[in-house]
Write a protein that holds these residues in place. Structure first.
Motif, PDB file in Angstrom:
ATOM      1  N   TRP A 154       1.866  -3.642  -4.362  1.00 33.60           N
ATOM      2  CA  TRP A 154       0.442  -3.335  -4.350  1.00 33.60           C
ATOM      3  C   TRP A 154      -0.326  -4.527  -3.795  1.00 33.60           C
ATOM      4  O   TRP A 154       0.223  -5.586  -3.489  1.00 33.60           O
ATOM      5  CB  TRP A 154      -0.050  -2.901  -5.721  1.00 33.60           C
ATOM      6  CG  TRP A 154      -1.225  -1.941  -5.704  1.00 33.60           C
ATOM      7  CD1 TRP A 154      -2.361  -2.046  -6.464  1.00 33.60           C
ATOM      8  CD2 TRP A 154      -1.384  -0.743  -4.940  1.00 33.60           C
ATOM      9  NE1 TRP A 154      -3.213  -0.983  -6.202  1.00 33.60           N
ATOM     10  CE2 TRP A 154      -2.638  -0.171  -5.260  1.00 33.60           C
ATOM     11  CE3 TRP A 154      -0.599  -0.112  -3.983  1.00 33.60           C
ATOM     12  CZ2 TRP A 154      -3.119   0.995  -4.674  1.00 33.60           C
ATOM     13  CZ3 TRP A 154      -1.069   1.054  -3.400  1.00 33.60           C
ATOM     14  CH2 TRP A 154      -2.317   1.597  -3.752  1.00 33.60           C
ATOM     15  N   GLY A 214     -11.417   9.190  -5.574  1.00 29.93           N
ATOM     16  CA  GLY A 214      -9.973   9.318  -5.457  1.00 29.93           C
ATOM     17  C   GLY A 214      -9.562  10.359  -4.437  1.00 29.93           C
ATOM     18  O   GLY A 214     -10.377  10.919  -3.707  1.00 29.93           O
ATOM     19  N   ASN A 236      -5.805  -5.537 -12.478  1.00 24.16           N
ATOM     20  CA  ASN A 236      -6.204  -4.148 -12.330  1.00 24.16           C
ATOM     21  C   ASN A 236      -7.512  -3.906 -13.061  1.00 24.16           C
ATOM     22  O   ASN A 236      -7.794  -4.523 -14.081  1.00 24.16           O
ATOM     23  CB  ASN A 236      -5.132  -3.213 -12.878  1.00 24.16           C
ATOM     24  CG  ASN A 236      -5.353  -1.781 -12.450  1.00 24.16           C
ATOM     25  OD1 ASN A 236      -5.878  -1.548 -11.362  1.00 24.16           O
ATOM     26  ND2 ASN A 236      -4.973  -0.841 -13.271  1.00 24.16           N
ATOM     27  N   THR A 241       0.868  -1.181   0.000  1.00 28.50           N
ATOM     28  CA  THR A 241       0.000   0.000   0.000  1.00 28.50           C
ATOM     29  C   THR A 241       0.904   1.230   0.000  1.00 28.50           C
ATOM     30  O   THR A 241       2.123   1.116   0.038  1.00 28.50           O
ATOM     31  CB  THR A 241      -0.886   0.061   1.262  1.00 28.50           C
ATOM     32  OG1 THR A 241      -0.072  -0.215   2.409  1.00 28.50           O
ATOM     33  CG2 THR A 241      -2.023  -0.925   1.219  1.00 28.50           C
ATOM     34  N   ARG A 248     -15.682   6.994 -10.581  1.00 25.67           N
ATOM     35  CA  ARG A 248     -14.407   6.266 -10.610  1.00 25.67           C
ATOM     36  C   ARG A 248     -14.264   5.568 -11.960  1.00 25.67           C
ATOM     37  O   ARG A 248     -14.901   4.547 -12.209  1.00 25.67           O
ATOM     38  CB  ARG A 248     -14.377   5.241  -9.476  1.00 25.67           C
ATOM     39  CG  ARG A 248     -13.087   4.449  -9.362  1.00 25.67           C
ATOM     40  CD  ARG A 248     -11.972   5.321  -8.813  1.00 25.67           C
ATOM     41  NE  ARG A 248     -10.796   4.539  -8.493  1.00 25.67           N
ATOM     42  CZ  ARG A 248     -10.543   4.039  -7.282  1.00 25.67           C
ATOM     43  NH1 ARG A 248     -11.392   4.218  -6.299  1.00 25.67           N
ATOM     44  NH2 ARG A 248      -9.420   3.378  -7.067  1.00 25.67           N
ATOM     45  N   ALA A 273      -6.714   8.828 -10.542  1.00 24.83           N
ATOM     46  CA  ALA A 273      -8.014   9.014  -9.886  1.00 24.83           C
ATOM     47  C   ALA A 273      -8.087  10.322  -9.103  1.00 24.83           C
ATOM     48  O   ALA A 273      -9.102  10.596  -8.468  1.00 24.83           O
ATOM     49  CB  ALA A 273      -8.295   7.836  -8.953  1.00 24.83           C
ATOM     50  N   LYS A 293      -9.830  -0.652 -11.733  1.00 24.02           N
ATOM     51  CA  LYS A 293     -10.186   0.732 -11.442  1.00 24.02           C
ATOM     52  C   LYS A 293      -8.978   1.657 -11.551  1.00 24.02           C
ATOM     53  O   LYS A 293      -7.867   1.281 -11.192  1.00 24.02           O
ATOM     54  CB  LYS A 293     -10.770   0.834 -10.036  1.00 24.02           C
ATOM     55  CG  LYS A 293     -12.069   0.087  -9.848  1.00 24.02           C
ATOM     56  CD  LYS A 293     -12.536   0.139  -8.414  1.00 24.02           C
ATOM     57  CE  LYS A 293     -11.682  -0.703  -7.520  1.00 24.02           C
ATOM     58  NZ  LYS A 293     -12.232  -0.831  -6.155  1.00 24.02           N
ATOM     59  N   LYS A 294      -9.227   2.875 -12.013  1.00 26.57           N
ATOM     60  CA  LYS A 294      -8.184   3.886 -11.974  1.00 26.57           C
ATOM     61  C   LYS A 294      -7.878   4.208 -10.511  1.00 26.57           C
ATOM     62  O   LYS A 294      -8.772   4.244  -9.674  1.00 26.57           O
ATOM     63  CB  LYS A 294      -8.619   5.139 -12.731  1.00 26.57           C
ATOM     64  CG  LYS A 294      -8.681   4.931 -14.241  1.00 26.57           C
ATOM     65  CD  LYS A 294      -8.926   6.223 -14.992  1.00 26.57           C
ATOM     66  CE  LYS A 294      -8.898   5.978 -16.497  1.00 26.57           C
ATOM     67  NZ  LYS A 294      -9.098   7.229 -17.274  1.00 26.57           N
ATOM     68  N   PHE A 295      -6.613   4.409 -10.227  1.00 24.65           N
ATOM     69  CA  PHE A 295      -6.179   4.631  -8.852  1.00 24.65           C
ATOM     70  C   PHE A 295      -5.052   5.656  -8.859  1.00 24.65           C
ATOM     71  O   PHE A 295      -4.558   6.084  -9.905  1.00 24.65           O
ATOM     72  CB  PHE A 295      -5.705   3.319  -8.219  1.00 24.65           C
ATOM     73  CG  PHE A 295      -4.429   2.794  -8.834  1.00 24.65           C
ATOM     74  CD1 PHE A 295      -3.205   3.049  -8.239  1.00 24.65           C
ATOM     75  CD2 PHE A 295      -4.451   2.072 -10.015  1.00 24.65           C
ATOM     76  CE1 PHE A 295      -2.029   2.587  -8.797  1.00 24.65           C
ATOM     77  CE2 PHE A 295      -3.279   1.607 -10.593  1.00 24.65           C
ATOM     78  CZ  PHE A 295      -2.060   1.862  -9.981  1.00 24.65           C
ATOM     79  N   GLY A 349      -0.871   5.420 -12.955  1.00 25.82           N
ATOM     80  CA  GLY A 349      -1.461   5.395 -11.619  1.00 25.82           C
ATOM     81  C   GLY A 349      -0.464   5.762 -10.527  1.00 25.82           C
ATOM     82  O   GLY A 349      -0.787   6.492  -9.592  1.00 25.82           O
TER      83      GLY A 349
END
Length: 374
Positions: free
Chosen positions: A113, A132, A118, A93, A307, A126, A120-122, A164
């Motif tokens: 991670w 976000g 993958n 994280t 999102r 985001a 979702k945009k992060f 990202g």
């Protein structure tokens, strides 16, 4: 004012880190996580592999959720000691100590991670969205800075990860998470299924549908109605409906037939016969288990505005994508699912090594980085 406080905090972290750098550096790797208060499966697999392949090295796992800022402050001091006295750092994280000290930590820092695959945009892609972070927050906290390498489940996501994390694509390395090894291990799956059914015998008497919704920062207005519609559509003479929520989610369905109160250490994917999800990367884990997956998109119109996703689930995922709970249950009852197409989709997005394990690939990459710095 906030920027001044963050700068003061960074200076204090830097001074503490430099003090701890006076201590001997040990043959050790430290793993940092805010995903859980307990060591994650991925980090435990890394520790087990290290004991066999690199017994002269130790692994310290520091896992703690950020609930109480004061207590977490003491935890950060502990993190600083181990970062300063270890040979490498692994994250699953964002870690405050790593990003605020970006450029000062002189050992490899590997971001693995916590999601397999993958969707979702992060991170930086985001920023400013309702799901976000704020641009100002990302700037103040130096978000996702200081990584030596970022792991990815397949190079099909390399551009997504580069954007990202706002990193150079050259530091992205293809290595699926260690827990992939367990998902593709048939004997492990059988043991876990038997273990869960021993604890909850009712799950061995019917087919199990596991509902795994993604985490949403804000509860959708129609969530309770949609969850009730799904629960009402199930024939409980034939099926169990099991809810497997994100650790940060508190979804509960007001239906006595739904199985949703159980300890978090039980991964209900191992007793699943069918999986219902939405925009969660659990779709890749279910695919590695070769389970039929259906997508319940009851809030797609609203969620897609809050999102964005890197893929178009209606076009790119070869399965039913619908807001109609009854249609999903009907597809389950008629086994209306293309296993071959879904397996091809999973193979494109989770690159399981031809030789060796995923855990081995992660660990040996870390040691390559350590060797490169010595």
């Amino acid at each position: 004012m906030k920027r001044h406080l963050i700068n003061v905090a960074r200076m204090m972290l830097l001074l503490t880190y430099r003090f701890f750098r006076l201590f001997p550096r040990r043959r050790r790797i430290v793993c940092l996580s805010r995903e859980s208060d307990r060591p994650t499966t991925d980090f435990l697999l890394i520790r087990d592999y290290m004991r066999q392949a690199h017994p002269d090295y130790s692994v310290v796992i520091l896992a703690k959720k950020l609930r109480d800022p004061i207590r977490y402050g003491f935890h950060i001091i502990r993190q600083l000691y181990y970062v300063a006295t270890s040979q490498a750092v692994l994250l699953d994280t964002y870690a405050i100590v790593v990003s605020l000290l970006a450029g000062c930590i002189d050992v490899p820092v590997v971001q693995m991670w916590h999601a397999l695959g993958n969707m979702k945009k992060f991170g930086y892609t985001a920023l400013g969205s309702k799901e976000g972070r704020m641009f100002s927050t990302a700037s103040l906290l130096n978000m996702h800075r200081g990584y030596t390498s970022v792991l990815i489940s397949s190079r099909s996501f390399i551009d997504d990860y580069a954007r990202g994390f706002d990193i150079d694509p050259s530091i992205v390395y293809e290595a699926p998470l260690p827990r992939t090894d367990l998902l593709i291990d048939g004997s492990y799956r059988t043991r876990q299924r038997e273990r869960i059914i021993r604890e909850f015998p009712q799950l061995g008497r019917k087919l199990n549908i596991v509902y795994c919704p993604t985490f949403r920062k804000k509860t959708p207005a129609n969530q309770a109605e949609a969850a009730a519609a799904l629960a009402d559509a199930i024939d409980y003479d034939k099926y169990n409906l099991i809810v497997k929520c994100h650790p940060l989610d508190d979804l509960r369905i007001a239906n006595p037939h739904v199985f949703q109160h159980y300890p978090s250490q039980y991964d209900m994917l191992f007793v699943a016969d069918y999986v219902i999800s939405d925009y969660s990367t659990v779709i890749y884990e279910a695919g590695l288990l070769d389970l039929p997956v259906f997508l319940y998109s009851y809030d797609w119109q609203d969620y897609s505005k809050k999102r964005s996703l890197y893929i178009d689930p209606k076009r790119d995922i070869p399965t039913l994508f619908t807001s109609d709970a009854g249609a999903i249950v009907k597809a389950i009852e008629h086994d209306d699912f293309d296993h071959a197409a879904y397996q091809a989709f999973v193979r494109r997005n989770v690159a399981v090594p031809e030789h060796g394990s995923c855990t081995e690939r992660v660990v040996e990459h870390v040691f390559d980085l350590i060797d490169a710095q010595q």
